[in-house]
Design a protein around this motif. Structure first.
Motif, PDB file in Angstrom:
ATOM      1  N   ILE A   1       0.855  -1.188   0.000  1.00 43.47           N
ATOM      2  CA  ILE A   1       0.000   0.000   0.000  1.00 43.47           C
ATOM      3  C   ILE A   1       0.891   1.237   0.000  1.00 43.47           C
ATOM      4  N   VAL A   2       0.599   2.169  -0.889  1.00 42.73           N
ATOM      5  CA  VAL A   2       1.362   3.419  -0.951  1.00 42.73           C
ATOM      6  C   VAL A   2       1.083   4.202   0.329  1.00 42.73           C
ATOM      7  N   GLU A   3       2.130   4.436   1.098  1.00 43.81           N
ATOM      8  CA  GLU A   3       2.012   5.175   2.357  1.00 43.81           C
ATOM      9  C   GLU A   3       2.115   6.677   2.116  1.00 43.81           C
ATOM     10  N   ARG A   4       3.095   7.081   1.300  1.00 48.08           N
ATOM     11  CA  ARG A   4       3.243   8.504   0.998  1.00 48.08           C
ATOM     12  C   ARG A   4       4.063   8.689  -0.274  1.00 48.08           C
ATOM     13  N   ILE A   5       3.866   9.853  -0.889  1.00 47.88           N
ATOM     14  CA  ILE A   5       4.614  10.249  -2.073  1.00 47.88           C
ATOM     15  C   ILE A   5       5.734  11.177  -1.605  1.00 47.88           C
ATOM     16  N   THR A   6       6.974  10.813  -1.881  1.00 47.16           N
ATOM     17  CA  THR A   6       8.116  11.632  -1.493  1.00 47.16           C
ATOM     18  C   THR A   6       8.408  12.686  -2.554  1.00 47.16           C
ATOM     19  N   PHE A   7       8.302  12.287  -3.826  1.00 50.34           N
ATOM     20  CA  PHE A   7       8.569  13.184  -4.946  1.00 50.34           C
ATOM     21  C   PHE A   7       7.759  12.715  -6.149  1.00 50.34           C
ATOM     22  N   HIS A   8       7.221  13.692  -6.909  1.00 49.41           N
ATOM     23  CA  HIS A   8       6.514  13.363  -8.152  1.00 49.41           C
ATOM     24  C   HIS A   8       6.754  14.471  -9.174  1.00 49.41           C
ATOM     25  N   ASN A   9       7.209  14.098 -10.372  1.00 47.09           N
ATOM     26  CA  ASN A   9       7.385  15.040 -11.465  1.00 47.09           C
ATOM     27  C   ASN A   9       6.181  14.894 -12.394  1.00 47.09           C
ATOM     28  N   PRO A  10       5.278  15.889 -12.432  1.00 45.03           N
ATOM     29  CA  PRO A  10       4.075  15.770 -13.265  1.00 45.03           C
ATOM     30  C   PRO A  10       4.365  15.747 -14.761  1.00 45.03           C
TER      31      PRO A  10
ATOM     32  N   TYR B   1       7.779  10.603 -13.140  1.00 46.54           N
ATOM     33  CA  TYR B   1       8.782   9.997 -12.271  1.00 46.54           C
ATOM     34  C   TYR B   1       8.400  10.241 -10.811  1.00 46.54           C
ATOM     35  N   THR B   2       8.392   9.158 -10.048  1.00 47.90           N
ATOM     36  CA  THR B   2       7.900   9.227  -8.673  1.00 47.90           C
ATOM     37  C   THR B   2       8.815   8.446  -7.738  1.00 47.90           C
ATOM     38  N   ILE B   3       8.996   9.005  -6.560  1.00 44.63           N
ATOM     39  CA  ILE B   3       9.626   8.301  -5.445  1.00 44.63           C
ATOM     40  C   ILE B   3       8.555   8.223  -4.367  1.00 44.63           C
ATOM     41  N   ALA B   4       8.274   7.023  -3.899  1.00 38.90           N
ATOM     42  CA  ALA B   4       7.205   6.841  -2.914  1.00 38.90           C
ATOM     43  C   ALA B   4       7.638   5.818  -1.869  1.00 38.90           C
TER      44      ALA B   4
ATOM     45  N   GLU C   1       9.701  -1.937   8.117  1.00 39.39           N
ATOM     46  CA  GLU C   1       9.967  -0.587   7.617  1.00 39.39           C
ATOM     47  C   GLU C   1       9.329  -0.393   6.247  1.00 39.39           C
ATOM     48  N   LEU C   2       9.051   0.868   5.918  1.00 37.57           N
ATOM     49  CA  LEU C   2       8.501   1.182   4.604  1.00 37.57           C
ATOM     50  C   LEU C   2       9.564   0.939   3.537  1.00 37.57           C
ATOM     51  N   THR C   3       9.127   0.557   2.348  1.00 39.79           N
ATOM     52  CA  THR C   3      10.010   0.298   1.214  1.00 39.79           C
ATOM     53  C   THR C   3       9.971   1.486   0.266  1.00 39.79           C
ATOM     54  N   THR C   4      11.128   1.942  -0.169  1.00 36.63           N
ATOM     55  CA  THR C   4      11.202   3.024  -1.147  1.00 36.63           C
ATOM     56  C   THR C   4      11.047   2.432  -2.539  1.00 36.63           C
TER      57      THR C   4
ATOM     58  N   GLY D   1      20.002   3.886   0.673  1.00 40.47           N
ATOM     59  CA  GLY D   1      19.814   2.465   0.960  1.00 40.47           C
ATOM     60  C   GLY D   1      19.063   1.706  -0.118  1.00 40.47           C
ATOM     61  N   SER D   2      18.423   0.637   0.303  1.00 41.41           N
ATOM     62  CA  SER D   2      17.738  -0.281  -0.601  1.00 41.41           C
ATOM     63  C   SER D   2      16.491   0.368  -1.212  1.00 41.41           C
ATOM     64  N   GLN D   3      16.363   0.235  -2.537  1.00 42.05           N
ATOM     65  CA  GLN D   3      15.224   0.814  -3.267  1.00 42.05           C
ATOM     66  C   GLN D   3      14.742  -0.181  -4.307  1.00 42.05           C
ATOM     67  N   PHE D   4      13.440  -0.157  -4.563  1.00 39.74           N
ATOM     68  CA  PHE D   4      12.846  -1.037  -5.561  1.00 39.74           C
ATOM     69  C   PHE D   4      12.537  -0.200  -6.798  1.00 39.74           C
ATOM     70  N   VAL D   5      13.221  -0.499  -7.919  1.00 36.61           N
ATOM     71  CA  VAL D   5      13.042   0.240  -9.168  1.00 36.61           C
ATOM     72  C   VAL D   5      11.977  -0.489  -9.977  1.00 36.61           C
ATOM     73  N   VAL D   6      10.836   0.175 -10.161  1.00 37.10           N
ATOM     74  CA  VAL D   6       9.664  -0.446 -10.781  1.00 37.10           C
ATOM     75  C   VAL D   6       9.749  -0.379 -12.301  1.00 37.10           C
ATOM     76  N   SER D   7       9.565  -1.535 -12.937  1.00 33.73           N
ATOM     77  CA  SER D   7       9.521  -1.575 -14.398  1.00 33.73           C
ATOM     78  C   SER D   7       8.087  -1.704 -14.892  1.00 33.73           C
ATOM     79  N   GLN D   8       7.213  -2.239 -14.044  1.00 35.52           N
ATOM     80  CA  GLN D   8       5.813  -2.459 -14.408  1.00 35.52           C
ATOM     81  C   GLN D   8       4.993  -2.494 -13.122  1.00 35.52           C
ATOM     82  N   PHE D   9       3.735  -2.049 -13.198  1.00 31.61           N
ATOM     83  CA  PHE D   9       2.888  -2.108 -12.006  1.00 31.61           C
ATOM     84  C   PHE D   9       1.429  -2.302 -12.393  1.00 31.61           C
ATOM     85  N   GLN D  10       0.659  -2.763 -11.414  1.00 34.05           N
ATOM     86  CA  GLN D  10      -0.786  -2.919 -11.586  1.00 34.05           C
ATOM     87  C   GLN D  10      -1.444  -2.517 -10.277  1.00 34.05           C
ATOM     88  N   GLU D  11      -2.464  -1.661 -10.376  1.00 35.90           N
ATOM     89  CA  GLU D  11      -3.200  -1.289  -9.180  1.00 35.90           C
ATOM     90  C   GLU D  11      -4.202  -2.389  -8.870  1.00 35.90           C
TER      91      GLU D  11
END
Length: 104
Positions: free
Chosen positions: A12-21, A25-28, A37-40, A67-77
């Motif tokens: 579940i998306v907890e918060r948006i850290t950065f978003h370029n409209p 490009y988003t960091i969440a 702990e939350l995952t970036t 630290g550790s980050q998950f770089v998303v290549s594809q997603f589905q809500e």
């Protein structure tokens, strides 16, 4: 840390850290069941909102500062599966709108 083959992650998306409209490009920060702990997560998300439940495909990478980050290549809500997820989803604004002028 070497890149790993594609992995999957659901949370579940907890918060948006950065978003370029301009390019999405988003960091969440993602709340993943079973992790304390939350995952970036990093990726292109046109309209990501707190409370959304996502299934993600991508690779883990290690950032020297963050630290550790998950770089998303594809997603589905997916539909929120918990009461917390539903509450966060309903609390999130539908989309940014300009402030209306005061009524006279």
């Amino acid at each position: 840390m070497l890149p790993t083959p594609d992995s999957t992650l659901t949370g579940i998306v907890e918060r948006i850290t950065f978003h370029n409209p301009d390019n999405g490009y988003t960091i969440a920060r993602l709340d993943v069941k079973g992790q304390s702990e939350l995952t970036t997560i990093l990726g292109s998300f046109p309209q990501l909102q707190p409370g959304q439940t996502l299934q993600l495909w991508g690779q883990w990478k290690e950032h020297p500062k963050f630290g550790s980050q998950f770089v998303v290549s594809q997603f589905q809500e997916t539909k929120p599966a918990t009461l917390t997820g539903i509450e966060k989803y309903l609390e999130a604004p539908a989309s940014p709108t300009p402030a209306a002028p005061p009524v006279q």
